[in-house]
Design a protein around this motif. Structure first.
Motif, mmCIF file in Angstrom:
data_model
loop_
_atom_site.group_PDB
_atom_site.id
_atom_site.type_symbol
_atom_site.label_atom_id
_atom_site.label_comp_id
_atom_site.label_asym_id
_atom_site.label_seq_id
_atom_site.Cartn_x
_atom_site.Cartn_y
_atom_site.Cartn_z
ATOM 1 N N ASP A 135 0.749 -1.121 -0.098
ATOM 2 C CA ASP A 135 0.031 -0.124 0.014
ATOM 3 C C ASP A 135 0.898 1.155 0.173
ATOM 4 O O ASP A 135 0.494 2.401 0.153
ATOM 5 C CB ASP A 135 -0.873 0.126 1.176
ATOM 6 N N TYR A 188 -1.641 -4.255 -5.324
ATOM 7 C CA TYR A 188 -2.033 -3.078 -4.680
ATOM 8 C C TYR A 188 -3.518 -3.032 -4.384
ATOM 9 O O TYR A 188 -4.252 -3.181 -5.394
ATOM 10 C CB TYR A 188 -1.523 -1.804 -5.539
ATOM 11 N N GLN A 202 -1.469 4.733 -6.790
ATOM 12 C CA GLN A 202 -1.032 3.433 -7.352
ATOM 13 C C GLN A 202 0.363 3.577 -8.153
ATOM 14 O O GLN A 202 1.200 3.156 -8.097
ATOM 15 C CB GLN A 202 -2.073 3.084 -8.751
ATOM 16 N N SER A 203 0.428 4.986 -8.811
ATOM 17 C CA SER A 203 1.524 5.476 -9.135
ATOM 18 C C SER A 203 2.891 5.122 -8.229
ATOM 19 O O SER A 203 3.878 4.917 -8.608
ATOM 20 C CB SER A 203 1.585 7.052 -10.043
ATOM 21 N N GLU A 230 -6.802 7.187 -6.198
ATOM 22 C CA GLU A 230 -6.228 5.945 -6.706
ATOM 23 C C GLU A 230 -5.148 6.033 -7.735
ATOM 24 O O GLU A 230 -4.267 5.109 -7.211
ATOM 25 C CB GLU A 230 -7.623 4.984 -7.296
ATOM 26 N N LYS A 231 -5.152 6.698 -8.781
ATOM 27 C CA LYS A 231 -4.152 6.546 -9.874
ATOM 28 C C LYS A 231 -2.917 7.274 -8.986
ATOM 29 O O LYS A 231 -1.747 6.801 -9.201
ATOM 30 C CB LYS A 231 -4.445 7.442 -10.898
ATOM 31 N N THR A 247 -3.980 -4.671 -9.448
ATOM 32 C CA THR A 247 -4.617 -3.820 -8.604
ATOM 33 C C THR A 247 -6.148 -4.224 -8.449
ATOM 34 O O THR A 247 -6.747 -4.575 -9.370
ATOM 35 C CB THR A 247 -4.589 -2.371 -9.315
ATOM 36 N N TYR A 277 -6.676 -1.046 -3.304
ATOM 37 C CA TYR A 277 -7.237 0.313 -3.265
ATOM 38 C C TYR A 277 -8.647 0.380 -2.424
ATOM 39 O O TYR A 277 -9.398 -0.409 -2.702
ATOM 40 C CB TYR A 277 -7.465 1.286 -4.494
ATOM 41 N N THR A 308 -9.824 -3.314 -5.995
ATOM 42 C CA THR A 308 -10.388 -2.359 -5.162
ATOM 43 C C THR A 308 -11.301 -3.012 -4.183
ATOM 44 O O THR A 308 -12.081 -4.137 -4.515
ATOM 45 C CB THR A 308 -11.521 -1.290 -5.990
ATOM 46 N N VAL A 354 3.265 3.520 -5.623
ATOM 47 C CA VAL A 354 3.393 2.218 -5.323
ATOM 48 C C VAL A 354 4.219 1.612 -6.393
ATOM 49 O O VAL A 354 5.349 0.740 -6.285
ATOM 50 C CB VAL A 354 2.077 1.367 -4.912
ATOM 51 N N LYS A 355 3.915 1.529 -7.469
ATOM 52 C CA LYS A 355 4.435 1.137 -8.859
ATOM 53 C C LYS A 355 6.193 1.726 -8.763
ATOM 54 O O LYS A 355 6.845 0.907 -9.155
ATOM 55 C CB LYS A 355 3.881 1.307 -10.047
#
Length: 150
Positions: free
Chosen positions: A10, A37, A73-74, A69-70, A95, A39, A97, A76-77
């Motif tokens: 996370d 990941y 996520q970015s 969320e984006k 990913t 969300y 949810t 985390v990546k």
């Protein structure tokens, strides 16, 4: 020993440590790694801006939720790429949810993982009493072995 590992992240420090450990294990055993990941919509999202009441029900702008969320996520990546580096580790990033623990356990089973790696984040006080920890819940729900990394 391990054919397929799932590591849940996370973006927290505990999750970063879990990813680091999972990458080491995957590298050593030439395992395939699923990096997950999850969300989970923030509980206080309406109070964080963009929320309103519609007919007495809290409404959250879907565009704002997508943006949150984006962004997460970015982040985390990027940290995953940093950890994997130039190691010859086979991995996919997935990913989902939903509620973290339930989703992690479900995806590990769907993917046929034989080890699930999660970070330990210490909840304290009333929050821990009422909610418990994600890692503890995952350990109870998972169909496979669970490694909790500190």
């Amino acid at each position: 020993m391990f054919q397929k590992l799932l590591v849940a992240t996370d973006g927290s420090e505990g999750a970063f440590n879990a990813v680091h450990t999972a990458v080491k294990i995957a590298d050593k055993y030439r395992s395939h790694l699923v990096i997950l990941y999850v969300y989970e919509m923030p509980m206080m999202a309406p109070m964080m801006g963009g929320g309103s009441l519609v007919g007495g029900i809290e409404y959250i702008d879907p565009n704002l939720m997508d943006e949150w969320e984006k962004t997460a996520q970015s982040r985390v990546k990027s940290s995953v790429k940093l950890v994997v580096g130039d190691r010859p580790v086979s991995y996919v990033f997935r990913t989902e949810t939903g509620h973290a623990a339930e989703t992690i356990a479900r995806v590990a089973e769907e993917e046929g993982c034989d080890l699930l790696v999660v970070g330990s984040r210490g909840l304290s006080g009333m929050k821990a009493f009422f909610l418990g920890s994600v890692s503890e819940r995952v350990a109870h729900l998972a169909h496979c072995s669970v490694l909790i990394v500190r």
